[in-house]
Design a protein around this motif. Sequence first.
Motif, PDB file in Angstrom:
ATOM      1  N   ARG A 369      -6.046  -5.208   4.851  1.00  9.39           N
ATOM      2  CA  ARG A 369      -5.099  -4.160   4.538  1.00  9.39           C
ATOM      3  C   ARG A 369      -5.732  -3.179   3.566  1.00  9.39           C
ATOM      4  NH1 ARG A 369      -1.098  -5.192   1.581  1.00  9.39           N
ATOM      5  NH2 ARG A 369      -1.852  -7.111   0.580  1.00  9.39           N
ATOM      6  N   SER A 370      -5.118  -1.985   3.451  1.00 13.65           N
ATOM      7  CA  SER A 370      -5.554  -0.977   2.494  1.00 13.65           C
ATOM      8  C   SER A 370      -4.334  -0.479   1.748  1.00 13.65           C
ATOM      9  CB  SER A 370      -6.244   0.204   3.187  1.00 13.65           C
ATOM     10  OG  SER A 370      -6.553   1.222   2.248  1.00 13.65           O
ATOM     11  N   LEU A 371      -4.533  -0.218   0.473  1.00 11.84           N
ATOM     12  CA  LEU A 371      -3.433   0.264  -0.367  1.00 11.84           C
ATOM     13  C   LEU A 371      -3.406   1.789  -0.440  1.00 11.84           C
ATOM     14  CD1 LEU A 371      -3.683  -2.300  -3.310  1.00 11.84           C
ATOM     15  CD2 LEU A 371      -2.353  -2.455  -1.196  1.00 11.84           C
ATOM     16  N   TYR A 372      -4.293   2.450   0.345  1.00 10.16           N
ATOM     17  CA  TYR A 372      -4.373   3.906   0.336  1.00 10.16           C
ATOM     18  C   TYR A 372      -3.928   4.465   1.697  1.00 10.16           C
ATOM     19  CZ  TYR A 372      -7.242   3.450  -3.863  1.00 10.16           C
ATOM     20  OH  TYR A 372      -7.713   3.156  -5.110  1.00 10.16           O
ATOM     21  N   SER A 373      -3.511   5.732   1.711  1.00 15.84           N
ATOM     22  CA  SER A 373      -3.180   6.463   2.944  1.00 15.84           C
ATOM     23  C   SER A 373      -3.739   7.890   2.826  1.00 15.84           C
ATOM     24  CB  SER A 373      -1.659   6.546   3.158  1.00 15.84           C
ATOM     25  OG  SER A 373      -1.137   5.282   3.456  1.00 15.84           O
ATOM     26  N   PRO A 374      -4.142   8.526   3.944  1.00 12.58           N
ATOM     27  CA  PRO A 374      -4.658   9.917   3.904  1.00 12.58           C
ATOM     28  C   PRO A 374      -3.591  10.872   3.395  1.00 12.58           C
ATOM     29  CG  PRO A 374      -5.181   8.876   5.995  1.00 12.58           C
ATOM     30  CD  PRO A 374      -4.213   7.963   5.314  1.00 12.58           C
ATOM     31  N   THR A 375      -4.036  11.867   2.618  1.00 12.56           N
ATOM     32  CA  THR A 375      -3.095  12.860   2.086  1.00 12.56           C
ATOM     33  C   THR A 375      -2.986  14.082   3.007  1.00 12.56           C
ATOM     34  OG1 THR A 375      -4.834  13.965   0.826  1.00 12.56           O
ATOM     35  CG2 THR A 375      -3.637  12.165  -0.269  1.00 12.56           C
ATOM     36  N   GLY A 376      -3.926  14.195   3.998  1.00 15.04           N
ATOM     37  CA  GLY A 376      -3.947  15.380   4.874  1.00 15.04           C
ATOM     38  C   GLY A 376      -4.851  16.461   4.360  1.00 15.04           C
ATOM     39  N   ASN A 377      -5.430  16.256   3.212  1.00 16.97           N
ATOM     40  CA  ASN A 377      -6.336  17.237   2.629  1.00 16.97           C
ATOM     41  C   ASN A 377      -7.759  16.760   2.808  1.00 16.97           C
ATOM     42  OD1 ASN A 377      -4.155  18.791   1.713  1.00 16.97           O
ATOM     43  ND2 ASN A 377      -4.000  17.542  -0.174  1.00 16.97           N
ATOM     44  N   MET A 378      -8.688  17.768   2.779  1.00 15.13           N
ATOM     45  CA  MET A 378     -10.101  17.456   2.912  1.00 15.13           C
ATOM     46  C   MET A 378     -10.769  17.615   1.550  1.00 15.13           C
ATOM     47  SD  MET A 378     -10.705  16.512   5.959  1.00 15.13           S
ATOM     48  CE  MET A 378     -12.479  16.668   6.027  1.00 15.13           C
ATOM     49  N   GLY A 379     -11.610  16.687   1.262  1.00 13.20           N
ATOM     50  CA  GLY A 379     -12.353  16.760   0.019  1.00 13.20           C
ATOM     51  C   GLY A 379     -13.830  16.915   0.299  1.00 13.20           C
ATOM     52  N   ILE A 385      -7.670  10.430   0.152  1.00 11.12           N
ATOM     53  CA  ILE A 385      -6.689   9.345   0.257  1.00 11.12           C
ATOM     54  C   ILE A 385      -6.041   9.141  -1.110  1.00 11.12           C
ATOM     55  CG2 ILE A 385      -7.848   8.163   2.166  1.00 11.12           C
ATOM     56  CD1 ILE A 385      -9.053   6.250   0.128  1.00 11.12           C
ATOM     57  N   ALA A 386      -4.875   8.565  -1.089  1.00 13.95           N
ATOM     58  CA  ALA A 386      -4.131   8.303  -2.336  1.00 13.95           C
ATOM     59  C   ALA A 386      -3.338   7.013  -2.163  1.00 13.95           C
ATOM     60  CB  ALA A 386      -3.198   9.465  -2.644  1.00 13.95           C
ATOM     61  N   PRO A 387      -2.964   6.384  -3.283  1.00 12.83           N
ATOM     62  CA  PRO A 387      -2.161   5.156  -3.189  1.00 12.83           C
ATOM     63  C   PRO A 387      -0.869   5.435  -2.424  1.00 12.83           C
ATOM     64  CG  PRO A 387      -2.911   5.493  -5.423  1.00 12.83           C
ATOM     65  CD  PRO A 387      -3.246   6.763  -4.673  1.00 12.83           C
ATOM     66  N   ASP A 388      -0.564   4.550  -1.532  1.00 14.85           N
ATOM     67  CA  ASP A 388       0.627   4.709  -0.699  1.00 14.85           C
ATOM     68  C   ASP A 388       1.579   3.560  -1.003  1.00 14.85           C
ATOM     69  OD1 ASP A 388       2.547   5.179   1.169  1.00 14.85           O
ATOM     70  OD2 ASP A 388       1.171   5.245   2.893  1.00 14.85           O
ATOM     71  N   VAL A 389       2.618   3.875  -1.734  1.00 13.82           N
ATOM     72  CA  VAL A 389       3.571   2.849  -2.159  1.00 13.82           C
ATOM     73  C   VAL A 389       4.264   2.233  -0.965  1.00 13.82           C
ATOM     74  CG1 VAL A 389       5.692   2.450  -3.475  1.00 13.82           C
ATOM     75  CG2 VAL A 389       3.909   3.947  -4.394  1.00 13.82           C
ATOM     76  N   SER A 390       4.435   2.999   0.070  1.00 13.46           N
ATOM     77  CA  SER A 390       5.153   2.468   1.231  1.00 13.46           C
ATOM     78  C   SER A 390       4.381   1.366   1.933  1.00 13.46           C
ATOM     79  CB  SER A 390       5.447   3.611   2.223  1.00 13.46           C
ATOM     80  OG  SER A 390       4.227   4.129   2.746  1.00 13.46           O
ATOM     81  N   LYS A 391       3.064   1.311   1.690  1.00 11.02           N
ATOM     82  CA  LYS A 391       2.246   0.264   2.297  1.00 11.02           C
ATOM     83  C   LYS A 391       2.114  -0.970   1.393  1.00 11.02           C
ATOM     84  CE  LYS A 391      -0.709   3.185   5.168  1.00 11.02           C
ATOM     85  NZ  LYS A 391      -2.106   3.543   5.478  1.00 11.02           N
ATOM     86  N   MET A 392       2.683  -0.909   0.219  1.00 11.38           N
ATOM     87  CA  MET A 392       2.483  -1.973  -0.769  1.00 11.38           C
ATOM     88  C   MET A 392       3.639  -2.969  -0.752  1.00 11.38           C
ATOM     89  SD  MET A 392       1.054   0.008  -4.133  1.00 11.38           S
ATOM     90  CE  MET A 392      -0.339   1.139  -4.075  1.00 11.38           C
ATOM     91  N   THR A 393       3.266  -4.229  -1.070  1.00 10.39           N
ATOM     92  CA  THR A 393       4.245  -5.278  -1.360  1.00 10.39           C
ATOM     93  C   THR A 393       4.084  -5.691  -2.825  1.00 10.39           C
ATOM     94  OG1 THR A 393       2.782  -7.087  -0.767  1.00 10.39           O
ATOM     95  CG2 THR A 393       4.120  -6.108   1.014  1.00 10.39           C
ATOM     96  N   LEU A 394       4.966  -6.566  -3.219  1.00 10.19           N
ATOM     97  CA  LEU A 394       4.868  -7.054  -4.609  1.00 10.19           C
ATOM     98  C   LEU A 394       3.556  -7.792  -4.839  1.00 10.19           C
ATOM     99  CD1 LEU A 394       6.942  -6.585  -6.811  1.00 10.19           C
ATOM    100  CD2 LEU A 394       7.692  -8.953  -6.559  1.00 10.19           C
TER     101      LEU A 394
END
Length: 656
Positions: A369-379, A385-394
């Motif tokens: 699993r990964s705790l990050y998700s793409p933000t849609g921006n290019m660097g 990518i940034a932390p994605d709370v919706s993908k996280m569990t306790l």
Amino acid sequence: MPTLTINGRDVDVGDEFLNLSPEQQNATVDEIAHSMGVGKSTQSDAPQHPVFDAARSFVQGFPLVGGFQPKIEAAADTGLSYLTGGATPEAGTLSGGIGERYHQALANISSDQQQFAQQHPALNTGAQVAGGIASTAPLASIAIPSRLAQASGALAAGGRIGLTGLEGAALGGTDAYARGDNVTQGAVMGAVGGAGGQALGEAISGGSSLVRALMRGSEGRAADRAASIVRQLGQSDALSPDSAEAELARLGPAATLADLGPNMQQAARAVASAPGSAQKQLVEALMNRQAQAGQRIEGAMDAAMGPRTNILDSADRISSSRSALASPWYDKAMPVPVADSPELQEIIKTPAFMSALAKANTLAGNEGRSLYSPTGNMGMHGPEIAPDVSKMTLQDLHYIQRAMQDNIGEIKTGAGFKDNEASRSVADVRRKLLGVMDDLSPEYATARGIYSDYSKVAQALADGQKVFSNATTPDMLQRTLAGLGESEKAAFTEGARQQVAQMMGTARNDANAAKALLDKGYNREKMALILGDDAAGGLNNAVDAERAFAATTQAARGGSMTDRNMLAQQIIPGDQKTPVLRSLLNLRFGDAALGAGERLASGAINARNERTRDAIARALLSRDATAFAPVAPTQNQIAPNIAAALIGATLPAERN
């Protein structure tokens, strides 16, 4: 001019008659009676009363008082004659003035006494002797001062005999003076009666003591001598039965009388210095006791702090219990999805969270699993990518808080104020994150509470192992203990017990190690804070007891000859003999004779001394505190009574 009534006739006599003693007055009256042609004067028709006359003789036997008896009786008859018209039962008919009547009564009483003495000489003398004994009997209890009466030895006995003789002489001389007799003769008779009676009583008392001693046998006499010696040594250590009982109780069941003071310990040294059964008995008992010192200290430690445990096993047990109880709650909490919130977003933006997120993402990656998700921006390096709370569990937040905890530990390993500030900052972020997680899942809060409680117990166990270090002061320890619960305090005590076990385990002698531990710094005070005053006091007493036991053993086994040891050697008999040849060469013939006598009787003397040492050894190895009870002062009651009786008997006998 006095007028006497002799055989019913009035006879005038000169005034010098009044200055004569009663015996001389009797002789004068008898002489007048002879000159009148009568063998003896008689009272005018006065009947004779042997019982009354015997009573009169009994009173006359009293020293001092008896000399005034005729005068007292004559005065009474004179007064009575005025009430009876001149007639009295014993003095006959009196006439004239009061002075004449008194002299008539006195002469008649003297005549009657002489007549009774001639007719009943044995009864007269016996009554006077009985009166003398009866009157001097009370003197037996006051004749000799109590300290002299209670003293022992030939010198004291001689003092009592001399004093009683002087008292008898004073009494006899005074009595003779009061009666008009020979003062010197009276004093001599009183001295003979007093000194002779006291000497006879001393001999009887000494003989009875000798008989009692012989009946006790050689072992009984040895026990008596030993008791006297132990009592003397106890007095040197200011021991009484009560104080000895208290000290024996404080030192424990292994303590004996030999441990109760420096002079008692030196008595053990004196007994052990002479070869024989006493030495063997004493030294073996003390060495056997010393060999068990480690067991006694271990037992005292166990009683005060609990038995020795394996600290690693205790730590594993705490960890296993912690995991077993917390795991079910963690298992329920970990799958719970993370719900986003403003509080969580603020935490996510902190460097502490971002630093820990990298470690947590690695752990999640191991699970696919990964705790990050793409933000849609290019660097610069591709899509951001940034932390994605919706993908996280306790579970993921749990990884992050653990990573923060690791970071705090890494920061603490550094040095300086900045590192401490950084660790506190990370710890504050972690605390906020844990609060959010507790709100997301009550099960997680419960699991964390269980884990935290057991962690505190584990920490207390570790802290207890450092309590006797110099870095821990009593004030620091007191504050630490105040913040511990019951289970934590038990773990702290177990840790302290482990430290004691480690310190004692490196020493060859448990007792010495325990003494060194408690005598160091503030360790006795620390022990009282951990265990309480009673338990710590019991442990301190056990250690003090071993110190006393070691001193007793050392005193018995050897060491320099101290003043106390020399005193004990003087009191306790040894085998030294007076040198004969050297005494002869020094012209000390008395010492030479003594030395020769000692050699002739050496066998009996040595046997006597060995029995005494055996008895002393038994007493020193006992716990009988009554050995220090003062001996009730004894007073020879026989001798004073015999002396008083002889004084009372000799004075009337001398007068007759």
